[in-house]
Design an enzyme around this catalytic site. Sequence first.
Site, PDB file in Angstrom:
ATOM      1  N   HIS A  78       0.835  -1.203   0.000  1.00 55.10           N
ATOM      2  CA  HIS A  78       0.000   0.000   0.000  1.00 55.10           C
ATOM      3  C   HIS A  78       0.874   1.259   0.000  1.00 55.10           C
ATOM      4  O   HIS A  78       0.677   2.165  -0.821  1.00 55.10           O
ATOM      5  CB  HIS A  78      -0.913  -0.022   1.238  1.00 55.10           C
ATOM      6  CG  HIS A  78      -1.764   1.193   1.400  1.00 55.10           C
ATOM      7  ND1 HIS A  78      -3.133   1.141   1.323  1.00 55.10           N
ATOM      8  CD2 HIS A  78      -1.455   2.490   1.645  1.00 55.10           C
ATOM      9  CE1 HIS A  78      -3.620   2.360   1.509  1.00 55.10           C
ATOM     10  NE2 HIS A  78      -2.614   3.196   1.720  1.00 55.10           N
ATOM     11  N   GLU A  79       1.838   1.298   0.905  1.00 51.10           N
ATOM     12  CA  GLU A  79       2.707   2.473   1.004  1.00 51.10           C
ATOM     13  C   GLU A  79       3.675   2.556  -0.175  1.00 51.10           C
ATOM     14  O   GLU A  79       3.937   3.645  -0.691  1.00 51.10           O
ATOM     15  CB  GLU A  79       3.457   2.480   2.337  1.00 51.10           C
ATOM     16  CG  GLU A  79       2.567   2.456   3.570  1.00 51.10           C
ATOM     17  CD  GLU A  79       1.467   3.504   3.599  1.00 51.10           C
ATOM     18  OE1 GLU A  79       1.593   4.559   2.928  1.00 51.10           O
ATOM     19  OE2 GLU A  79       0.455   3.287   4.287  1.00 51.10           O
ATOM     20  N   HIS A  82       2.014   4.191  -3.131  1.00 50.72           N
ATOM     21  CA  HIS A  82       1.996   5.659  -3.077  1.00 50.72           C
ATOM     22  C   HIS A  82       3.287   6.239  -3.659  1.00 50.72           C
ATOM     23  O   HIS A  82       3.252   7.193  -4.445  1.00 50.72           O
ATOM     24  CB  HIS A  82       1.827   6.149  -1.637  1.00 50.72           C
ATOM     25  CG  HIS A  82       0.445   6.012  -1.102  1.00 50.72           C
ATOM     26  ND1 HIS A  82      -0.655   6.616  -1.676  1.00 50.72           N
ATOM     27  CD2 HIS A  82      -0.031   5.332  -0.017  1.00 50.72           C
ATOM     28  CE1 HIS A  82      -1.736   6.323  -0.978  1.00 50.72           C
ATOM     29  NE2 HIS A  82      -1.380   5.536   0.031  1.00 50.72           N
TER      30      HIS A  82
END
Length: 165
Positions: A78-79, A82
């Site tokens: 998820h990170e 980004h």
Amino acid sequence: MKTSRLPIAIQQAVMRGLREKLAQANLKLGRNYPEPKLSYTQRGTSAGTAWLESYEIRLNPVLLLENSEAFIEEVVPHELAHLLVWKHFGRVAPHGKEWKWMMESVLGVPARRTHQFELQSVRRNTFPYRCKCQEHQLTVRRHNRVVRGEAVYRCVHCGEQLVAK
């Protein structure tokens, strides 16, 4: 980077997961994006954060320790997504179509905006509030905003304003 409470095996597993997903993304995107800096300094109820300008992922060591497998499978990608979206597309909506595409099509991970981890161990003092349908726990910060008259919070289910118990 204070990681003394986090076993080295977990740190290695996180790094392995990060490197696997980064290699997968670089292969699919035909790029050679660098490995981001990784730290275990995230606090509170956030599982992790991506810092774009410093190209860094900060992970919550308490939640990582309690949810290692799910953390590596969900939070790390998820990170990373980004950071990859920022490198690939520039500044766009944090959980917009580019991020969703990066998560699902490139990294092969379901695009979820929030985690479902138990937060009891990281949650600080809370204050009980009520609405028509249930009791809510507001954080110190939100409670203080209510007390100062800076904010009003409503129940997402019934829409009623929350009132201190």
